[in-house]
Motif scaffolding. Structure first.
Motif: not given
Lengths: 321, 550
Positions: A150-165
């Protein structure tokens, strides 16, 4: 009714066991129980006070009474919602937990509903036509999702959020109208992970049912496969699925604590983490109790739903099978 | 029936997708939003706030020092005392009587006047009601408050009164705290009332967001930055990405620069500048429990110091940006110290010292035996909550093993660490010193080692009367020349006896949006966020206003 009463008694017993464990956690640990109530630093500061002051504190927490009396008082207080006082927060434990639990449930309840619906429907469709296109695409996809922590998936989504304003990078909003936006990512992790699990369960349950004689009968009567699936097969696959959903609630609760840490969500996860780090024992045991009670309650609810869906359970007579 | 159901599900999914696309397309990127003429400074921090009480909560206590509460004096970035609530001060020769003249125009945030009675009340109140200030009644004999002046008479000479009392004690309003008998139990909004340059505005517990507004009536003149927003309890991944994206302006954690492992994540960010200063604290220190066998022998401690690969630790912990530590322990940023040779790995010399002490590997198992024939196995106590200490412990274990010293590793969180240190169980203690910690006691790190002191993070391992006498001498003179001489002797003492060794001297690095002018670094206030920078950044706000109008 008989079954319901028995189940209710079991849940009450489980709750009492949780209360007892909670009591033992503090009182049976080596050393002065006051250390665990006040925290080490608080205890250390207290030892600098005159002995009369320390005695007064002991009386406040009734530590001079017998263990049985202390236990009974503990249960009576807990049932009245008094979970003690956190010296670190300078507030009653229940007052700290109450809003935090709300934020965790805000993530958890929609996640349970969405993942149950999605996992149930997609699992039923994939199970209805094994090795069909849906099964071939969704099974490896959900296997991949489920194998990522779960935490890895969370980190992936955080990176996504970084690129999607449009997506905020964690935290919680000051304005309640923005809540949905802030919930999107932590809830996304919970939903994806939980859907993957429930998809597998539903798919396998449907595959088992699809070979039953009644399905062949329905087919021979000329019913469409989809109608058979959703009116007959799913109905029979639901009871074990609901049991798994209820059991999984506890796991999701644990999982949400990690997800909260990743997204700095101010729910029970961050609260428990801080309480453990700062050795805030009243808060740790209070959180432990509330979480256990929630999981027991969820299971009790599942039992009720189970009873509604399956008349054999309602009547307490499973031998009719 | 099933087909209708499917159609509905498909419609719902399509609606969600459309809404998502609309949101992504229409929302303005928060980083690019112009928030006005730079009035709001956005600070991301992993610090957690539990209650709005400057006496009970560590984080609020730090923020009070930084923003809402004044102290009698302040220390500038070079550790020189500068006026704050006291416009001037003086001490007698043996540092037993300290006189402070207060500024005449200071006001509490609720509009009442700050008086010398408030100052006297603060010290009396804290000494009586707060266990953390138990030193006050044992140090201060009498406090006299006359209009505009406070005179402290001490029980014994204390040259560091300016630092350990003048700077550390946040002055409290008597009209508020006078009614609070248990200062650590609970919070009220009025506890945030101070006389500092910022007013507490709001704390959104759910969002973990705290806001301070500029105090226009501040006696030292209003600060430049109008509003400061703290984003509390954010994890470092979020802070790193937010800095890179520009949704926060800077990172703040008291006594810490930006963690080295996360600096890699900021590499190449064109919107950021990196302000660097040599650290006043030491991120990794190895303390020796001199009450233990072998450890009491300086030859053995010297041998241990020669076994350590300092360059390797520098690479692992400080990304190679640090330097070899001096044997005099105190980093070069501290004035008044004597120069000492650097510590270097020399395993040949280390082995020879151990052999000469008859600590040899008698049974050939790779671990040396001491003179009594017992295997040399030392307990190393480390904290599991300190950044990078897991790597350092692994390196230490390998370094010591390579010279035949076995290590039993024990890692613990802060409270367990404190309990084990107090029980004097460990042979080796890995810890860190903070800039403020280096100022404790007689200064230059002595507060960590003086066995007469108590406290959370200290190891109190030096019982030597020579060291105690040296600390007492420092505390009993205010003469700058004598102090310089004594601090030189203290560096000599550290190099000669090695009560602890720094495992590296290193810089502290603070990332900050490059639209802000380079701020001064005041590590005692916590880094680049300090009162001087808040004044300076006000001008930046005007600059940004001009830029945004263009």
């Amino acid at each position: 009714m008989k079954h319901m009463t028995a189940a209710f008694c079991q849940y009450v017993l489980a709750l009492l066991a949780v209360l007892a464990l909670n009591f033992l956690l503090i009182h049976m640990m080596p050393g002065d129980p006051l250390v665990h109530i006040l925290g080490e630093e608080g205890y250390y500061q207290m030892t600098r006070q005159p002995p009369a002051y320390i005695e007064k504190i002991r009386e406040t927490y009734q530590l001079n009474d017998s263990l049985l009396k202390q236990f009974l008082t503990h249960i009576s207080r807990a049932l009245q919602g008094d979970l003690g006082w956190s010296h670190h927060h300078g507030r009653a434990v229940i007052k700290i937990i109450y809003p935090r639990m709300g934020w965790t449930l805000l993530l958890l309840i929609p996640s349970v509903i969405i993942s149950t619906m999605a996992g149930g429907i997609l699992g039923a469709l994939a199970g209805g036509s094994p090795r069909g296109w849906m099964d071939r695409i969704l099974t490896p996809f959900f296997l991949l999702i489920y194998s990522i922590p779960g935490y890895c998936l969370g980190l992936f989504l955080l990176i996504l959020a970084f690129h999607v304003d449009a997506l905020p990078m964690g935290g919680m909003p000051s304005v309640k109208t923005d809540m949905a936006l802030y919930m999107m990512m932590p809830m996304g992790v919970l939903v994806l992970h939980s859907t993957a699990y429930k998809y597998m369960i539903m798919k396998n349950a449907v595959i088992q049912e699809i070979h039953e004689a009644y399905v062949m009968t329905a087919r021979s009567k000329g019913l469409y496969d989809r109608d058979i699936l959703f009116t007959h097969v799913v109905k029979n696959a639901l009871p074990p699925f609901i049991t798994v959903v209820a059991m999984h609630f506890g796991f999701m609760m644990g999982g949400s604590l990690v997800v909260e840490m990743v997204f700095s969500w101010q729910g029970m996860g961050t609260l428990i983490y801080d309480a453990v780090i700062s050795r805030d024992y009243p808060l740790i045991s209070g959180s432990f109790m509330i979480i256990c009670a929630s999981v027991i309650l969820a299971n009790a609810l599942a039992d009720v739903i189970h009873g509604v869906l399956d008349p054999r359970i309602r009547s307490g007579n499973r031998s009719n099978e | 029936m099933a087909n209708i159901f499917f159609k509905k599900v498909r419609e719902i999914i399509l609606c969600f997708m459309a809404a998502g696309l609309l949101m992504a397309g229409c929302s303005e990127p928060s980083a690019r939003q112009i928030k006005g003429p730079g009035q709001t400074l956005r600070v991301g921090t992993p610090m957690k706030l539990k209650q709005l009480n400057p006496l009970a909560d560590y984080t609020y206590n730090i923020l009070a020092m930084l923003l809402t509460h004044d102290t009698l004096i302040r220390l500038d970035e070079n550790l020189r005392p500068i006026p704050q609530l006291a416009r001037s001060w003086s001490a007698n020769k043996d540092a037993t009587v300290w006189t402070f003249d207060l500024v005449p125009n200071a006001l509490w945030h609720d509009g009442k006047k700050v008086t010398s009675k408030d100052v006297k009340f603060t010290f009396d109140y804290l000494g009586k009601h707060d266990p953390a200030h138990a030193w006050i009644p044992s140090l201060i004999k009498e406090i006299k408050a006359t209009p505009g002046r406070v005179i402290f008479t001490l029980n014994h000479p204390y040259s560091r009164f300016l630092i350990n009392a003048g700077f550390i004690v946040r002055i409290l309003p008597q009209h508020i705290w006078g009614h609070i008998m248990t200062p650590r139990a609970g919070e009220t909004k009025e506890m945030t009332v101070g006389c500092g340059p910022y007013l507490f505005a709001q704390y959104d517990r759910t969002a973990g967001r705290m806001t301070f507004q500029r105090n226009p009536a501040y006696h030292g003149g209003a600060m430049g930055v109008e509003t400061i927003e703290f984003y509390l309890n954010r994890n470092l991944d979020i802070i790193t990405l937010s800095l890179k994206k520009g949704t926060i302006d800077l990172y703040y954690k008291y006594a810490s620069g930006f963690p080295f492992p996360y600096l890699r994540g900021l590499t190449g960010a064109k919107n950021l500048q990196f302000i660097t200063a040599p650290s006043m604290g030491i991120s990794a220190v190895l303390g020796f429990n001199m009450a233990k066998k072998n450890m009491s022998d300086i030859k053995f401690r010297r041998a241990l110091s020669l076994a350590i690969n300092y360059r390797g630790i520098n690479e692992s912990l400080f990304m190679g940006k640090g330097t070899l530590p001096g044997s005099g322990f105190v980093p070069g940023t501290f004035p008044q110290q004597s120069k000492q040779p650097f510590l270097k790995q020399d395993t040949v010399r280390c082995r020879k010292i151990l052999d000469d002490m008859n600590i040899t590997d008698k049974n050939g198992d790779g671990i040396r035996e001491d003179v009594d024939g017992r295997p040399l196995n030392l307990m190393l106590l480390a904290r599991c909550d300190l950044e990078g200490h897991d790597v350092v412990t692994r390196r230490l274990v390998n370094d010591f093993k390579s010279v035949g010293i076995g290590i039993t590793l024990k890692t613990a969180d802060l409270s367990t660490w404190i309990a084990i240190v107090r029980k004097k169980e460990a042979d080796l203690i890995l810890f860190r010193t903070t800039p403020w910690g280096m100022m404790m006691g007689a200064g230059h790190g002595s507060g960590y080692f003086d066995s007469r002191r108590e406290g959370g993070g200290v190891i109190a391992n030096v019982r030597d009367t020579t060291f105690h006498h040296l600390c007492d001498e420092i505390l009993s003179t205010t003469n700058p020349d004598t102090l310089k001489d004594l601090y030189g002797k203290m560096s000599d003492y550290y190099a000669r006896t090695l009560p602890a060794i720094a495992l590296g001297w290193h810089p502290v690095i603070y990332p900050c949006q490059n639209s802000y002018p380079v701020p001064p670094v005041n590590q005692i206030e916590g880094g680049i966020l300090n009162r001087a920078s808040l004044k300076k950044w006000g001008d930046a706000a005007i600059f940004q206003a001009g830029a945004s109008v263009k």
